[in-house]
Design a protein around this motif. Structure first.
Motif, short mmCIF file in Angstrom:
data_model
loop_
_atom_site.label_atom_id
_atom_site.label_comp_id
_atom_site.label_asym_id
_atom_site.label_seq_id
_atom_site.Cartn_x
_atom_site.Cartn_y
_atom_site.Cartn_z
N LEU A 298 -0.91 2.61 -5.63
CA LEU A 298 -2.32 2.90 -5.88
C LEU A 298 -2.50 3.70 -7.16
CD1 LEU A 298 -3.51 3.78 -2.26
CD2 LEU A 298 -4.01 1.69 -3.54
N VAL B 26 -10.05 2.43 -0.98
CA VAL B 26 -9.46 1.58 0.06
C VAL B 26 -10.36 1.52 1.29
CG1 VAL B 26 -7.45 1.29 1.58
CG2 VAL B 26 -7.13 2.08 -0.77
N LEU C 251 0.85 -1.19 0.00
CA LEU C 251 0.00 0.00 0.00
C LEU C 251 0.88 1.24 0.00
CD1 LEU C 251 -3.01 1.03 0.33
CD2 LEU C 251 -2.46 1.24 2.77
N LEU D 197 -7.22 8.26 -4.53
CA LEU D 197 -6.57 6.96 -4.40
C LEU D 197 -7.03 6.20 -3.17
CD1 LEU D 197 -2.87 7.90 -5.32
CD2 LEU D 197 -4.68 7.07 -6.83
N VAL E 52 -5.93 -2.66 -5.02
CA VAL E 52 -6.64 -1.95 -3.95
C VAL E 52 -7.10 -2.92 -2.87
CG1 VAL E 52 -8.70 -0.60 -3.41
CG2 VAL E 52 -7.35 -0.05 -5.44
#
Length: 377
Positions: free
Chosen positions: A278, A329, A273, A325, A294
């Motif tokens: 991303l 998530v 991450l 972005l 993701v």
């Protein structure tokens, strides 16, 4: 680095003999909150006598913190009260954001957190190829930004990736290629100004606290080139025994290996991450491939955070970084945490984006300088 600031209530004045500095700070905080105010109203707000307030205001005017701004527009019978306000043009701080090593940011901010001057500097940094950030680049950026400031700054706050000790030395910052870099000392010697150095996620957390007064128990995850978090319990940031609380970016998540990390390990959280990862997922030609990135990032973050949330009984998880972005998530992280934590229907865990993500590291670093120099949060 100075102690993490608590929220100070404007009704918590103490006797001048026991806490004059606190009372001066309360006056500044009240003016920051209310704007131009009479001495009489300040006395009521802070909880001191009018005579004491006149003495406090006189000291602040002499020190260049406060100034008279003229009579009130409206008033009762008799002479209108004279208002005082912060000398906003002189209460400036310089803040640096080193969280994106290839694009450094510096800004002069006023006491409200508004950016007065902004400079950015590109740097050829790739720690995986042995190209670390030259501290001289940081010093040059500081000097250039100070030269553009409309007035002298109170001090300098720096938010940097990595482990930062209480003396402002960056003990380890893999993404910068730094080990034991005495950043506070280097910048202070170059400028002659007070300097505070903190982890970039701690700075972002302080900025979020300033804009979200109801956030008393939370973890803020700052996602940039790497991943870090700031932890808040009882309205106060947690520093940890070695000022490294929240350094989760280089925690290995899972036992299934993963990509090589600049720190030398495999499968660190930030290999799953990060903003570059991303961004690549968002731009991927295959939407399914992008969604898989993701999903993996959000799930690995949930694996890392679940024990922390449970152990500290936190009420909020906040993501700070580019909204476009991180928005995808949030539901993945929420789902992963829900599956790993004991549900409390009466107090559900909140998972959200930061309230004001723009320049969050700069604003947080500046806020820490204001606390250190003026006692204002």
């Amino acid at each position: 680095m100075s102690q993490s600031p608590r929220r100070v209530r404007t009704s918590s004045a103490v006797l001048p003999t026991d806490g004059r500095r606190q009372n001066l700070s309360l006056v500044l905080q009240t003016l920051r909150r209310l704007g131009p105010t009479s001495r009489a109203q300040l006395a009521r707000e802070v909880g001191v006598t009018k005579v004491t307030m006149s003495d406090l205001v006189a000291e602040l005017i002499e020190g260049g913190r406060v100034l008279d701004v003229g009579p009130a527009e409206h008033g009762g019978a008799g002479r209108r009260a004279t208002l005082v306000d912060l000398d906003r043009g002189r209460l400036l701080t310089l803040a640096l954001d080193l969280s994106v090593p290839a694009r450094l940011k510096a800004a002069v901010l006023d006491i409200t957190g508004a950016v007065v001057v902004l400079e950015e500097r590109e740097a050829d940094v790739d720690a995986t190829q042995g190209r670390g950030l030259d501290p001289a680049v940081v010093i040059e950026l500081v000097r250039s930004t100070i030269a553009r400031s409309p007035a002298p700054v109170l001090g300098i706050g720096i938010g940097t990736p990595g482990l930062v000790d209480r003396h402002g030395t960056v003990r380890a910052a893999p993404n910068l290629g730094w080990t034991d870099v005495p950043l506070r000392e280097l910048v202070a010697e170059a400028t002659g100004l007070p300097v505070l150095v903190c982890n970039d996620s701690d700075a972002a957390t302080q900025a979020e606290l300033s804009t979200s007064p109801g956030s008393e128990d939370m973890v803020l995850v700052h996602v940039g080139r790497g991943v870090g978090c700031g932890i808040v319990t009882g309205g106060r940031r947690v520093a940890g025994a070695h000022h490294a609380a929240g350094e989760i970016g280089h925690v290995t998540v899972g036992t299934d290996g993963g990509e090589q990390c600049p720190c030398g390990k495999r499968g660190c959280l930030e290999t799953w991450l990060s903003v570059p990862r991303l961004r690549a997922a968002l731009d991927a030609a295959d939407p399914e491939e992008g969604r898989a990135v993701v999903e993996a990032g959000g799930e690995r973050l949930g694996v890392a955070l679940a024990p922390l949330v449970a152990a500290l009984d936190l009420s909020e998880v906040v993501l700070a970084g580019p909204e476009e972005l991180l928005a995808p998530v949030v539901p993945v992280l929420e789902r992963t945490l829900s599956a790993r934590l004991l549900e409390d229907p009466e107090h559900p865990l909140s998972v959200r984006l930061a309230g004001s993500p723009q320049d969050i590291v700069l604003r947080g670093a500046a806020a820490l300088v204001l606390w250190d120099r003026l006692g204002v949060v």
